[in-house]
Write a protein that holds these residues in place. Structure first.
Motif, PDB file in Angstrom:
ATOM      1  N   TYR A  76      84.608  11.534  54.080  1.00 53.26           N
ATOM      2  CA  TYR A  76      85.354  12.330  53.105  1.00 53.26           C
ATOM      3  C   TYR A  76      86.833  11.956  53.092  1.00 53.26           C
ATOM      4  O   TYR A  76      87.438  11.868  52.017  1.00 53.26           O
ATOM      5  N   ASP A  77      87.399  11.701  54.253  1.00 53.34           N
ATOM      6  CA  ASP A  77      88.802  11.277  54.318  1.00 53.34           C
ATOM      7  C   ASP A  77      88.993   9.950  53.591  1.00 53.34           C
ATOM      8  O   ASP A  77      89.951   9.761  52.838  1.00 53.34           O
ATOM      9  N   GLU A  80      88.621  10.465  49.817  1.00 45.25           N
ATOM     10  CA  GLU A  80      89.797  11.151  49.293  1.00 45.25           C
ATOM     11  C   GLU A  80      90.905  10.150  48.965  1.00 45.25           C
ATOM     12  O   GLU A  80      91.530  10.218  47.905  1.00 45.25           O
ATOM     13  N   ALA A  84      92.151   9.121  45.191  1.00 47.50           N
ATOM     14  CA  ALA A  84      93.580   9.324  44.910  1.00 47.50           C
ATOM     15  C   ALA A  84      94.184   8.068  44.296  1.00 47.50           C
ATOM     16  O   ALA A  84      95.016   8.144  43.384  1.00 47.50           O
ATOM     17  N   GLN A 139      87.623  13.341  41.733  1.00 50.61           N
ATOM     18  CA  GLN A 139      88.343  13.902  42.872  1.00 50.61           C
ATOM     19  C   GLN A 139      87.804  15.296  43.206  1.00 50.61           C
ATOM     20  O   GLN A 139      87.531  15.607  44.372  1.00 50.61           O
ATOM     21  N   GLN A 140      87.624  16.120  42.189  1.00 48.63           N
ATOM     22  CA  GLN A 140      87.098  17.476  42.397  1.00 48.63           C
ATOM     23  C   GLN A 140      85.673  17.436  42.916  1.00 48.63           C
ATOM     24  O   GLN A 140      85.285  18.225  43.776  1.00 48.63           O
ATOM     25  N   PHE A 142      84.186  15.070  44.715  1.00 43.94           N
ATOM     26  CA  PHE A 142      84.163  14.697  46.130  1.00 43.94           C
ATOM     27  C   PHE A 142      84.610  15.884  46.983  1.00 43.94           C
ATOM     28  O   PHE A 142      84.057  16.123  48.060  1.00 43.94           O
ATOM     29  N   HIS A 143      85.580  16.638  46.488  1.00 40.44           N
ATOM     30  CA  HIS A 143      86.010  17.852  47.192  1.00 40.44           C
ATOM     31  C   HIS A 143      84.852  18.854  47.274  1.00 40.44           C
ATOM     32  O   HIS A 143      84.616  19.466  48.324  1.00 40.44           O
ATOM     33  N   ARG A 146      82.288  17.722  49.794  1.00 39.81           N
ATOM     34  CA  ARG A 146      82.807  17.998  51.139  1.00 39.81           C
ATOM     35  C   ARG A 146      82.630  19.489  51.473  1.00 39.81           C
ATOM     36  O   ARG A 146      82.169  19.834  52.565  1.00 39.81           O
TER      37      ARG A 146
END
Length: 188
Positions: A76-77, A80, A84, A139-140, A142-143, A146
């Motif tokens: 996840y890191d 991210e 980005a 982005q959302q 993947f958030h 997570r």
């Protein structure tokens, strides 16, 4: 699982919006997206491959320590940071005025006689440029993935989540973004 349903609905809305935009782009002189970006195209393909492999690994290891969220935060890191970068690339095109605002997309969609059910699914085009909105949706998502995995904790990702994650939701958005890049590459 509720988060996965929300994720899938947003992906379908965006995918429908992008399909109509791409189809109508040939009928108008309005450019709805930035020119083809080979680096973005390559990164999207890599992200789809990595995400598909990750979800398969998590399903295989569900209920085992290797499938627990705490053992997989590096994925996840990493994602991210990668997303980005894609958002920043899309925003750079906006700063350079290479992408029109979604007002142009809204105008195009208003000219199409859509069935009411499909119009409801598309909804109102979000604010921002097409590519920026698409990358921010990634982005959302993947958030959301997570958060889902984190909520599952030691249970990991269950097999029933594979379809909503990869056939719809995040997987569908990655494929849609790749299709947009391919269409731009082919000049469509």
């Amino acid at each position: 699982m509720q988060g996965l349903v929300r994720l899938t609905q947003r992906a379908w809305q965006l995918a429908a919006m992008l399909v109509f935009a791409a189809a109508l782009a040939g009928c108008t002189h309005v450019q709805l997206a930035a020119p083809y970006d080979a680096q973005t195209d390559t990164e999207l393909g890599s992200m789809l491959q990595d995400t598909t492999s990750f979800v398969a690994k998590m399903v295989t290891n569900a209920g085992q320590p290797a499938g627990a969220y705490a053992q997989n935060t590096d994925f996840y890191d990493n994602m991210e940071g990668r997303v980005a970068l894609l958002v920043a690339r899309a925003q750079a095109n906006r700063v350079l005025n290479n992408c029109p605002s979604t007002q142009a997309m809204a105008r195009v969609l208003s000219l199409v006689d859509l069935p009411p059910a499909l119009s409801q699914k598309i909804g109102t085009p979000p604010q921002g440029d097409c590519d920026v909105v698409l990358m921010q949706l990634l982005q959302q998502q993947f958030h959301d993935l997570r958060a889902f995995h984190q909520a599952q904790g030691a249970l990991g990702i269950p097999a029933v989540a594979t379809g909503p994650l990869l056939d719809g939701g995040l997987g569908a958005t990655l494929r849609a973004a790749m299709a947009v890049q391919r269409a731009k590459q082919l000049g469509r």
